[in-house]
Motif scaffolding. Structure first.
Motif, mmCIF file in Angstrom:
data_model
loop_
_atom_site.group_PDB
_atom_site.id
_atom_site.type_symbol
_atom_site.label_atom_id
_atom_site.label_comp_id
_atom_site.label_asym_id
_atom_site.label_seq_id
_atom_site.Cartn_x
_atom_site.Cartn_y
_atom_site.Cartn_z
ATOM 1 N N ARG A 86 47.595 96.390 51.756
ATOM 2 C CA ARG A 86 46.564 96.321 50.725
ATOM 3 C C ARG A 86 45.406 97.216 51.113
ATOM 4 O O ARG A 86 45.444 97.880 52.143
ATOM 5 C CB ARG A 86 46.111 94.887 50.520
ATOM 6 C CG ARG A 86 45.526 94.253 51.774
ATOM 7 C CD ARG A 86 45.055 92.854 51.528
ATOM 8 N NE ARG A 86 46.187 91.994 51.247
ATOM 9 C CZ ARG A 86 46.074 90.773 50.744
ATOM 10 N NH1 ARG A 86 44.902 90.289 50.471
ATOM 11 N NH2 ARG A 86 47.129 90.042 50.528
ATOM 12 N N ALA A 87 44.372 97.238 50.285
ATOM 13 C CA ALA A 87 43.240 98.133 50.504
ATOM 14 C C ALA A 87 42.500 97.779 51.794
ATOM 15 O O ALA A 87 42.469 96.627 52.216
ATOM 16 C CB ALA A 87 42.289 98.066 49.323
ATOM 17 N N ASN A 88 41.885 98.796 52.382
ATOM 18 C CA ASN A 88 41.154 98.660 53.632
ATOM 19 C C ASN A 88 39.737 99.193 53.421
ATOM 20 O O ASN A 88 39.556 100.251 52.839
ATOM 21 C CB ASN A 88 41.869 99.457 54.726
ATOM 22 C CG ASN A 88 41.172 99.358 56.044
ATOM 23 O OD1 ASN A 88 40.571 98.345 56.355
ATOM 24 N ND2 ASN A 88 41.239 100.417 56.835
ATOM 25 N N ASN A 89 38.727 98.469 53.871
ATOM 26 C CA ASN A 89 37.347 98.929 53.757
ATOM 27 C C ASN A 89 37.033 99.900 54.893
ATOM 28 O O ASN A 89 37.398 99.665 56.038
ATOM 29 C CB ASN A 89 36.377 97.760 53.803
ATOM 30 C CG ASN A 89 36.498 96.893 52.579
ATOM 31 O OD1 ASN A 89 36.786 97.390 51.509
ATOM 32 N ND2 ASN A 89 36.287 95.603 52.736
ATOM 33 N N ALA A 90 36.341 100.984 54.557
ATOM 34 C CA ALA A 90 36.004 102.002 55.551
ATOM 35 C C ALA A 90 34.651 102.610 55.190
ATOM 36 O O ALA A 90 34.011 102.213 54.224
ATOM 37 C CB ALA A 90 37.080 103.074 55.590
ATOM 38 N N LYS A 91 34.205 103.563 55.978
ATOM 39 C CA LYS A 91 32.948 104.268 55.736
ATOM 40 C C LYS A 91 33.234 105.748 55.503
ATOM 41 O O LYS A 91 34.057 106.344 56.183
ATOM 42 C CB LYS A 91 32.015 104.151 56.947
ATOM 43 C CG LYS A 91 31.555 102.760 57.264
ATOM 44 C CD LYS A 91 30.421 102.368 56.381
ATOM 45 C CE LYS A 91 29.856 101.030 56.842
ATOM 46 N NZ LYS A 91 28.758 100.600 56.012
ATOM 47 N N ALA A 149 47.763 94.138 40.962
ATOM 48 C CA ALA A 149 47.166 94.275 42.279
ATOM 49 C C ALA A 149 47.718 95.499 43.004
ATOM 50 O O ALA A 149 48.885 95.841 42.857
ATOM 51 C CB ALA A 149 47.451 93.021 43.100
ATOM 52 N N LYS A 150 46.857 96.139 43.791
ATOM 53 C CA LYS A 150 47.288 97.303 44.560
ATOM 54 C C LYS A 150 47.788 96.840 45.925
ATOM 55 O O LYS A 150 47.170 97.103 46.957
ATOM 56 C CB LYS A 150 46.133 98.283 44.713
ATOM 57 C CG LYS A 150 45.698 98.906 43.417
ATOM 58 C CD LYS A 150 44.583 99.892 43.636
ATOM 59 C CE LYS A 150 44.113 100.489 42.345
ATOM 60 N NZ LYS A 150 42.980 101.393 42.523
ATOM 61 N N ILE A 151 48.914 96.123 45.897
ATOM 62 C CA ILE A 151 49.510 95.575 47.113
ATOM 63 C C ILE A 151 50.981 95.945 47.132
ATOM 64 O O ILE A 151 51.665 95.868 46.112
ATOM 65 C CB ILE A 151 49.372 94.040 47.165
ATOM 66 C CG1 ILE A 151 47.911 93.630 47.115
ATOM 67 C CG2 ILE A 151 50.016 93.473 48.411
ATOM 68 C CD1 ILE A 151 47.697 92.143 47.076
ATOM 69 N N CYS A 152 51.480 96.348 48.292
ATOM 70 C CA CYS A 152 52.902 96.643 48.449
ATOM 71 C C CYS A 152 53.679 95.329 48.392
ATOM 72 O O CYS A 152 53.347 94.371 49.092
ATOM 73 C CB CYS A 152 53.130 97.348 49.782
ATOM 74 S SG CYS A 152 54.859 97.659 50.142
#
Length: 89
Positions: A11-16, A2-5
């Motif tokens: 963790r990942a953040n959704n953006a535009k 997982a890409k988590i610290c």
């Protein structure tokens, strides 16, 4: 993995993603595409009395004073850091 610290839980953040089209009119509007902003993770090795521990840590956490005290050996490694990260799905 997982890409988590493992320290802060970042963790990942959704953006535009917005591409700027320099045009006029509503039908030529700039497209907004979905994208993911993932944290800048680095693998760090910490020495403990029981051996060497590898952690995936965000760079912003590596710069922090609390993490550096653990890395230098002034404080013990918290047990919460040693657990593998999961998305809890």
């Amino acid at each position: 993995m997982a890409k988590i610290c493992q320290v802060s839980g970042k963790r990942a953040n959704n953006a535009k993603h917005i591409r700027n089209q320099h045009s006029q009119g509503w039908k030529y509007k700039a497209p907004h595409k979905n994208r993911v902003q993932s944290p800048n993770l680095q693998v760090v090795r910490l020495k403990t009395p029981h051996g060497v521990v590898r952690l995936k840590v965000a760079t912003s956490v590596i710069k922090s004073e609390a993490f550096n005290m653990v890395a230098c050996g002034l404080r013990p490694v918290p047990k919460a850091w040693l657990k593998k990260p999961s998305y809890d799905i």
